[in-house]
Enzyme design. Structure first.
Site, PDB file in Angstrom:
ATOM      1  N   ASP A 182       1.486  14.364  -3.682  1.00  0.00           N
ATOM      2  CA  ASP A 182       1.136  13.911  -2.335  1.00  0.00           C
ATOM      3  C   ASP A 182       0.759  12.433  -2.404  1.00  0.00           C
ATOM      4  O   ASP A 182      -0.095  12.036  -3.209  1.00  0.00           O
ATOM      5  CB  ASP A 182      -0.039  14.735  -1.781  1.00  0.00           C
ATOM      6  CG  ASP A 182      -0.375  14.351  -0.351  1.00  0.00           C
ATOM      7  OD1 ASP A 182       0.244  14.908   0.557  1.00  0.00           O
ATOM      8  OD2 ASP A 182      -1.252  13.479  -0.153  1.00  0.00           O
ATOM      9  N   LEU A 183       1.392  11.612  -1.563  1.00  0.00           N
ATOM     10  CA  LEU A 183       1.099  10.178  -1.550  1.00  0.00           C
ATOM     11  C   LEU A 183      -0.308   9.974  -1.000  1.00  0.00           C
ATOM     12  O   LEU A 183      -0.669  10.525   0.039  1.00  0.00           O
ATOM     13  CB  LEU A 183       2.127   9.435  -0.704  1.00  0.00           C
ATOM     14  CG  LEU A 183       3.601   9.650  -1.100  1.00  0.00           C
ATOM     15  CD1 LEU A 183       4.512   8.767  -0.249  1.00  0.00           C
ATOM     16  CD2 LEU A 183       3.822   9.388  -2.580  1.00  0.00           C
ATOM     17  N   ASP A 225       4.853  13.453   3.384  1.00  0.00           N
ATOM     18  CA  ASP A 225       4.723  12.641   2.169  1.00  0.00           C
ATOM     19  C   ASP A 225       4.427  13.530   0.967  1.00  0.00           C
ATOM     20  O   ASP A 225       3.733  13.137   0.041  1.00  0.00           O
ATOM     21  CB  ASP A 225       3.631  11.582   2.344  1.00  0.00           C
ATOM     22  CG  ASP A 225       2.268  12.169   2.658  1.00  0.00           C
ATOM     23  OD1 ASP A 225       2.197  13.392   2.921  1.00  0.00           O
ATOM     24  OD2 ASP A 225       1.269  11.427   2.632  1.00  0.00           O
TER      25      ASP A 225
END
Length: 352
Positions: A182-183, A225
């Site tokens: 996960d960004l 994301d």
């Protein structure tokens, strides 16, 4: 190749790849001549058996395969079934037979044949029309398949392919790691520079992740994301998986230039990893473990790789069960409140 909408369009489209599979050389030559006299611009390959045709299909992509029902001791239906199981480009398959058997035709269509033609009634215009319409339909089916199975923005696999690959690994008892990425700071970039720039950043990250991908691994985008790696390898230890994922961190962390705004942005990522070594775990169980571990990594700081800890999950479940039991006890009035007086031992006065 672009979708073909009519026979005339063959003159202007790219050359198509055709494979003729027939154990009779005369019949193969007849089909080749019909195609060569038409407007189709085709690169034609020939095979005389199931084995040789599968070799062609394993080493190249074909727009259309023309299969004779009888292939020596084999059957065109067997080849058709093999093609539909192993051919990933959803090529058109036309079955040709000298038998006017409706059962054979029905079975061919059930196995995924695009069309079914009788050899003794075959004419050039009929064959060309069949090739045209079959390729058109196959291309449409491929587009629909890609829409359902691949992320439209990045081209990466989407959840259905991920689940299928993970289930295959579980069934075959492969050793693998599931890494949930996960960004960390993507939303501020999206909010500040707009969704178009956000999409550019996501596509850039996806390309960087693909550059770290090995042949045996799977990479999917399952959310805005959020990405998932299936890292395969029977000899891999936690240390080896961590080394691979450290390369991912380095790739993601490299600043991304935004030419339109004359600046660069830097992305970090939180990674949670689950090793599905326990028997009886489902795909959802494994993904949930990786997801939870990713959030633990995110809470402990950005750019972290954290591996799932079964003992920690047991403690978390025990705490959760205790809280549920306490809520039920309160609702059932099972708790009694007692006051413990506090007394000053010097003068024996109540002070609280």
């Amino acid at each position: 190749m672009d979708m073909i909408t009519s026979i005339d369009n063959f003159e202007t489209c790219d050359s198509i790849n055709l494979l003729i599979v027939d154990d009779d050389a005369v019949d193969r030559e007849q089909i080749r001549r019909m195609i060569s006299r038409s407007n189709i611009q085709a690169k034609i390959s020939e095979a005389s058996s199931i084995e040789s045709s599968m070799s062609y299909l394993e080493h190249g992509e074909f727009d259309c395969v023309i299969v004779d029902y009888r292939l020596g001791i084999g059957s065109g239906l067997t080849l058709l079934n093999n093609i539909r199981k192993t051919e990933n480009n959803h090529c058109a398959v036309i079955m040709i037979t000298g038998l006017g058997d409706e059962k054979i035709a029905a079975e061919a269509m059930r196995l995924g044949a695009s069309d079914y033609l009788l050899k003794n009634q075959l004419k050039s215009d009929q064959l060309i029309h069949s090739i045209s319409s079959s390729i058109q339909r196959a291309n449409l089916e491929k587009k629909l398949h890609d829409m359902a199975h691949y992320d439209s923005l990045t081209g990466l696999a989407s959840r259905p392919i991920l689940i299928d690959q993970l289930q295959q690994a579980i069934t075959s008892e492969q050793k693998l790691a599931v890494a949930y990425l996960d960004l960390d700071n993507f939303k501020p970039i999206n909010d500040k520079y707009g969704h178009e720039t956000g999409d550019f950043v996501l596509k850039t990250i996806a390309q960087r992740l693909k550059s770290t991908l090995r042949k045996e691994d799977t990479l999917a985008r399952i959310g805005g994301d959020e990405f998932i790696f299936l890292l395969r390898g029977a000899a891999h230890t936690i240390q080896e998986y961590e080394t691979l994922l450290q390369e991912v961190l380095i790739e993601v962390n490299d600043p991304i230039k935004l030419a339109e705004f004359s600046c660069s942005v830097q992305i970090s990522v939180s990674i949670g990893v689950a090793l599905p070594s326990d028997d009886g775990l489902t795909c959802d169980d494994i993904l949930r473990r990786a997801d939870q571990t990713m959030y633990q990594a995110k809470r402990s700081g950005t750019n972290r790789i954290l591996f799932f800890d079964p003992e920690e999950e047991s403690l978390r479940h025990a705490k959760h069960d205790l809280l549920l039991a306490a809520e039920k006890g309160i609702a059932r009035k099972e708790f009694i409140l007692h006051y413990q007086p506090k007394v000053n031992l010097m003068d024996h006065q109540l002070i609280g």
